[in-house]
Scaffold this active site. Sequence first.
Site, PDB file in Angstrom:
ATOM      1  N   GLU A  88      -3.948  -9.166  -0.119  1.00 54.72           N
ATOM      2  CA  GLU A  88      -4.468  -8.975   1.245  1.00 54.72           C
ATOM      3  C   GLU A  88      -5.988  -8.921   1.166  1.00 54.72           C
ATOM      4  O   GLU A  88      -6.553  -8.176   0.355  1.00 54.72           O
ATOM      5  CB  GLU A  88      -3.914  -7.687   1.851  1.00 54.72           C
ATOM      6  CG  GLU A  88      -4.266  -7.502   3.324  1.00 54.72           C
ATOM      7  CD  GLU A  88      -3.522  -6.302   3.930  1.00 54.72           C
ATOM      8  OE1 GLU A  88      -2.308  -6.164   3.649  1.00 54.72           O
ATOM      9  OE2 GLU A  88      -4.149  -5.523   4.648  1.00 54.72           O
ATOM     10  N   GLU A 124       0.822  -1.205   0.000  1.00 53.44           N
ATOM     11  CA  GLU A 124       0.000   0.000   0.000  1.00 53.44           C
ATOM     12  C   GLU A 124       0.863   1.266   0.000  1.00 53.44           C
ATOM     13  O   GLU A 124       0.668   2.186   0.789  1.00 53.44           O
ATOM     14  CB  GLU A 124      -0.971  -0.026   1.182  1.00 53.44           C
ATOM     15  CG  GLU A 124      -1.930  -1.206   1.106  1.00 53.44           C
ATOM     16  CD  GLU A 124      -2.933  -1.265   2.248  1.00 53.44           C
ATOM     17  OE1 GLU A 124      -2.922  -0.365   3.119  1.00 53.44           O
ATOM     18  OE2 GLU A 124      -3.749  -2.207   2.259  1.00 53.44           O
TER      19      GLU A 124
END
Length: 520
Positions: free
Chosen positions: A290, A213
Site C-alpha cells: 500500500e 495493518e
Amino acid sequence: MQADLRSLKPVEVTTEIFDDAHRLVVHEKKSLQPVQTEGVLTLSSIVPLENVRLWSPDYPNLYTLEVSVTQDGLLLDQYQQKLGIRYFHFDARNGFYLNGQRTEIKGVCLHSDFGVLGTAYQYSAMVRQLKLLKQMGCNAIRTAHNPPAPGMLDLCDSMGFLVMDEAFDMWQKKKTKYDYSKDFALWHKRDLEDQIKRDRRHPSVFLWSIGNEIREQFDTSGIRLTNELVAIVKALDSTRPVTAAMTETHAAKNNIAKAGALDILGFNYKIDQYDSLALNFPGKALIASETVSALQTRGMYKDGVINETVAKMKDSIIYMPYGPKQKFAPNINGDWTLSAYDKIAAYWGTNHENAWRAVKSRPFIAGTFVWTGIDYLGEPVPFPYPARSSYYGIIDQAGLPKDIYYFYQSEWTDKPVLHLLPHWNWQQGQLIDVWCYYNQADQVELFLNGRSLGTRKKGDGNKHPGDNEFHVNWQVPFEKGTLKVVAYKNGKEVRRELVKTAGIPSNIQVIVDSSTFRGY
C-alpha cells in the site's frame, strides 16, 4: 457427484477443453473408479494440454473446461470452468517474474463500491472501473481489505489483472467498536477456508493476503495467529504465496514477520525505509502492499494561482494535519475540496511521484499497490461531515480520471501521453502554475495565443525549478485565449494538446459510454 449414488462401479468421464475461439483442443474419455472418503465420491484424472497459450495481464488467454460424468448411460454430473495457465515466482533481489519474464506489479487498492450506485456488485460498473484502470496501465488489484465479489475475479481473469486476494482487516484486536474482531474467534477459519475454496480457481489470483495493518504485529499473539492462518491457506492451496500488508519495518518488533510463515512480506508506506527492509529481512521477497495516500479533488486548482504563500511551498508536499493530535484538517478551500495538483498527502503517505520513484528505482521491491485506484464511500480524510467519501483515488467516484491518472499512464503504458493542466479560466494577470505530463518525446513547448513560453524537458530541474523526471511546469500570467503544448521527438512535432478559455455554457450534452447494461 450425486450424493444418492450408492454403487462404486466405474464411471465414464468425458473431458473437453476449448480455447478462446471455442475450438476444441482436448477431447478425452476415460473409465474411472470413484473413491469414497467420508461420504464424498471423488474422481482423479490428468489430462494433457499441448501448445498452451499462457495467461498474463497483457494476454489473458483463457480456456473452457467441460466435464461430464456418466454411469450405465445415465448422466450423473456436469461441470464447466474457465481455465488460465501461468507460472510465476518472486525473487528477493529482482522482484516478480511471470511466465519467465520480470514483470513490474503496477497495482492499485480497490474498495468494493460504485459511488452513487452503492456497494452491491454491479457488472457493468465493474467493467467500467477495470477498463479505466487497464487504460491507465494498471496490471494488478489488491482487494482492500476483504474478499472480492466473485464476478470481479471473473472479470480480472478475462480482462487481465493480477489480484492480491485479501481476507481480513483485523484479527482478534479491534480497530473500531463493531468490527470483525468480534467474530474472528468463531468465524475466521470457516471464512478463510470458504474464500480460498471459492477463489483458487481464478488465474488472476496470485497472492493470498491474510491481513492489513493487523495490530497483532506488536505482540506475540501475532506469531501464533500468522502460523495458524497460513496453515489454513496452505492446506487448501499450496500453489500460491501468502503475504500480509504490514507497517512495522523492524524485524525484532514485527511478530507477523517473525512467525516465518509468510512467503512474501508486504509493507505499507514507509518509502524512506525501503533500503533498510532488505537488510532487516534478508532473503525475503518484498512488495509495496500500500502506497501514496495522496489527496486530490478532480478539477480543483485554486492553489494554481501563485501567491507568496503557495509559491514558497508549491514544489513541496503539503501534509494534511489529520492524526491523533488533530482529528480533522481545516476546510482550507471553503468547499471541502483539495488541490488536483500532486501536492497534498495524508501525514502517513506521500505524493504519487515520490511513491512511484521509490518503487521504480528498487528492483527488489516487486511492485506497488496505490491507495487507491478509485475514490470510495467513507473515509473522507482529512475532513469531517459533510464530506462523505475519500479523496485518495486516481479516478473519482463518477469514473472520471483526475490529472494524476495521466502521470501513471505516461509511466505505466507504451501509449503516447501528453496532458496539460489546469483549465484556462482565471483573472487577467494572475500567475498560474501550469503542469504537463508526457512521454515518448524529447521535450515539450508551451504556447499562449501563439507565443512560445519556452521548452521544458523532464529531469531538467536545475534549469527550471519544479520540473522533475515525471512532469514539467511553467508559471504563466493569465490572459484569455488558448494554451497549447507541443511535444517533439528528434526535433519533429509528434503531438499537441490545447486548453481554451471557456465562454458562457450554451448546452449540455450527455454521452452514454455503453449501449448495454448488466446489473449482476
